[in-house]
Design an enzyme around this catalytic site. Sequence first.
Site, PDB file in Angstrom:
ATOM      1  N   ASN A  53      27.998 -26.697  31.855  1.00  0.00           N
ATOM      2  CA  ASN A  53      27.109 -25.563  31.587  1.00  0.00           C
ATOM      3  C   ASN A  53      26.974 -24.794  32.901  1.00  0.00           C
ATOM      4  O   ASN A  53      26.236 -25.203  33.788  1.00  0.00           O
ATOM      5  CB  ASN A  53      25.743 -26.100  31.111  1.00  0.00           C
ATOM      6  CG  ASN A  53      24.707 -24.997  30.987  1.00  0.00           C
ATOM      7  OD1 ASN A  53      25.049 -23.809  31.033  1.00  0.00           O
ATOM      8  ND2 ASN A  53      23.451 -25.378  30.830  1.00  0.00           N
ATOM      9  N   HIS A  61      18.757 -24.687  24.792  1.00  0.00           N
ATOM     10  CA  HIS A  61      18.633 -25.219  26.156  1.00  0.00           C
ATOM     11  C   HIS A  61      17.191 -25.031  26.636  1.00  0.00           C
ATOM     12  O   HIS A  61      16.560 -24.013  26.341  1.00  0.00           O
ATOM     13  CB  HIS A  61      19.610 -24.507  27.096  1.00  0.00           C
ATOM     14  CG  HIS A  61      19.722 -25.209  28.412  1.00  0.00           C
ATOM     15  ND1 HIS A  61      18.770 -25.091  29.396  1.00  0.00           N
ATOM     16  CD2 HIS A  61      20.646 -26.088  28.893  1.00  0.00           C
ATOM     17  CE1 HIS A  61      19.107 -25.849  30.426  1.00  0.00           C
ATOM     18  NE2 HIS A  61      20.237 -26.467  30.148  1.00  0.00           N
ATOM     19  N   LYS A  78      25.658 -21.994  33.480  1.00  0.00           N
ATOM     20  CA  LYS A  78      24.428 -21.187  33.617  1.00  0.00           C
ATOM     21  C   LYS A  78      24.774 -19.814  34.185  1.00  0.00           C
ATOM     22  O   LYS A  78      25.847 -19.294  33.897  1.00  0.00           O
ATOM     23  CB  LYS A  78      23.401 -21.921  34.487  1.00  0.00           C
ATOM     24  CG  LYS A  78      23.208 -23.376  34.053  1.00  0.00           C
ATOM     25  CD  LYS A  78      22.047 -24.045  34.691  1.00  0.00           C
ATOM     26  CE  LYS A  78      21.986 -25.484  34.220  1.00  0.00           C
ATOM     27  NZ  LYS A  78      20.707 -26.096  34.409  1.00  0.00           N
ATOM     28  N   GLY A  90      18.247 -30.559  36.882  1.00  0.00           N
ATOM     29  CA  GLY A  90      18.235 -30.010  38.236  1.00  0.00           C
ATOM     30  C   GLY A  90      17.296 -30.719  39.201  1.00  0.00           C
ATOM     31  O   GLY A  90      17.008 -30.201  40.281  1.00  0.00           O
ATOM     32  N   SER A 120      20.995 -33.710  35.704  1.00  0.00           N
ATOM     33  CA  SER A 120      21.252 -34.256  37.050  1.00  0.00           C
ATOM     34  C   SER A 120      22.447 -35.198  37.142  1.00  0.00           C
ATOM     35  O   SER A 120      22.435 -36.150  37.924  1.00  0.00           O
ATOM     36  CB  SER A 120      19.999 -34.963  37.583  1.00  0.00           C
ATOM     37  OG  SER A 120      19.013 -34.001  37.867  1.00  0.00           O
ATOM     38  N   GLU A 175      15.987 -24.201  29.372  1.00  0.00           N
ATOM     39  CA  GLU A 175      15.727 -22.981  30.151  1.00  0.00           C
ATOM     40  C   GLU A 175      15.489 -21.797  29.218  1.00  0.00           C
ATOM     41  O   GLU A 175      14.712 -20.890  29.527  1.00  0.00           O
ATOM     42  CB  GLU A 175      16.905 -22.722  31.113  1.00  0.00           C
ATOM     43  CG  GLU A 175      16.839 -23.667  32.317  1.00  0.00           C
ATOM     44  CD  GLU A 175      18.173 -23.950  32.982  1.00  0.00           C
ATOM     45  OE1 GLU A 175      19.166 -23.264  32.677  1.00  0.00           O
ATOM     46  OE2 GLU A 175      18.227 -24.893  33.800  1.00  0.00           O
ATOM     47  N   GLU A 235      18.636 -33.741  26.700  1.00  0.00           N
ATOM     48  CA  GLU A 235      18.420 -33.334  28.093  1.00  0.00           C
ATOM     49  C   GLU A 235      16.924 -33.336  28.377  1.00  0.00           C
ATOM     50  O   GLU A 235      16.237 -32.337  28.101  1.00  0.00           O
ATOM     51  CB  GLU A 235      18.950 -31.912  28.316  1.00  0.00           C
ATOM     52  CG  GLU A 235      20.428 -31.762  28.193  1.00  0.00           C
ATOM     53  CD  GLU A 235      20.940 -30.583  29.029  1.00  0.00           C
ATOM     54  OE1 GLU A 235      21.887 -30.787  29.793  1.00  0.00           O
ATOM     55  OE2 GLU A 235      20.382 -29.479  28.940  1.00  0.00           O
TER      56      GLU A 235
HETATM   57  P1  PGA Z   1      21.915 -30.182  35.726  1.00  0.00           P
HETATM   58  O1  PGA Z   1      21.742 -29.263  34.415  1.00  0.00           O
HETATM   59  O2  PGA Z   1      23.144 -31.036  35.507  1.00  0.00           O
HETATM   60  O3  PGA Z   1      22.085 -29.208  36.852  1.00  0.00           O
HETATM   61  O4  PGA Z   1      20.682 -31.002  35.835  1.00  0.00           O
HETATM   62  C1  PGA Z   1      22.045 -29.732  33.140  1.00  0.00           C
HETATM   63  C2  PGA Z   1      21.838 -28.626  32.148  1.00  0.00           C
HETATM   64  O5  PGA Z   1      20.965 -27.779  32.374  1.00  0.00           O
HETATM   65  O6  PGA Z   1      22.517 -28.567  31.113  1.00  0.00           O
END
Ligand code: PGA
Length: 253
Positions: A11, A101, A13, A176, A214, A103, A170
């Site tokens: 992903n 997601h 982003k 993150g 992460s 976010e 997730e």
């Molecule tokens: P990350 O993000 O691996 O940077 O924690 C995962 C995601 O948002 O899908």
Amino acid sequence: MTNKLKYFIGNWKMFGNLNSLRIIDQIEAFCNKYRKYRQNYKVVLCVPSTLIYYFSNKIRSNFVSFGAQNCHKNNKFGSFTGSLTAGMLKNAGANYIILGHSENRLEGDTDKEIKQKIESAIKEKLNIIFCIGETTKEKRSGKTFKVLKKQINNSISKGNEMKKIIIAYEPRWSIGTGKIPKVNDLSKIFCFIKKELRKNFKTKKSNLVLYGGSLSGKNINMFSSISDVDGFLIGGSSQSSKKFIDIIKNYYK
Ligand code: PGA
């Protein structure tokens, strides 16, 4: 180590431009070369919409597919400045799409809207990576299972073509942050999600369920012991070919 097909989904982003093609080139070259486990995994890169058409034309690969990261809930052209339909993304070369997601949930996506997005994406025959997960507060107050159940049941309809939906667990507190759930907790959560899906949607086989949050080359190996995990949704570490490749390599070590 199981022989079941595993997904390694990146992903990106809000990352990348036309020059980032070299990252994909390196990942594709790795998949081509690293034959030992190649038949055991699939790579999908969910890149910004601006790059899907370019990448999918430049990289014609049996091993790497492309995906989008969100879409508008409506599937017809309309007056929605800045938005894209699932069909537009499919037309640009996406075969997968991330929906729900955290976010995007933080920016206002509700279970109901995610449900409409899932329906639009299914109409376009996109494979959906549907993200679910609890916040720190929900985890602390023991609500993880309740939250996951609600997210699943509010956004997937009984009539949905279930085999097009991949679930990505997730936990929001892990995205993150460098924090990873304990193996024991994860095993229970994966078992719960799969049972919930089989029970509610009457599928013989459960949907695929991925873990995300992460992930890195350093911690990926702990997931090898959880057979219910069908793959991974990788954020930050998918923005570097080295880090992404390390995850695949170390998973199979
Ligand atoms: P990350 O993000 O691996 O940077 O924690 C995962 C995601 O948002 O899908």
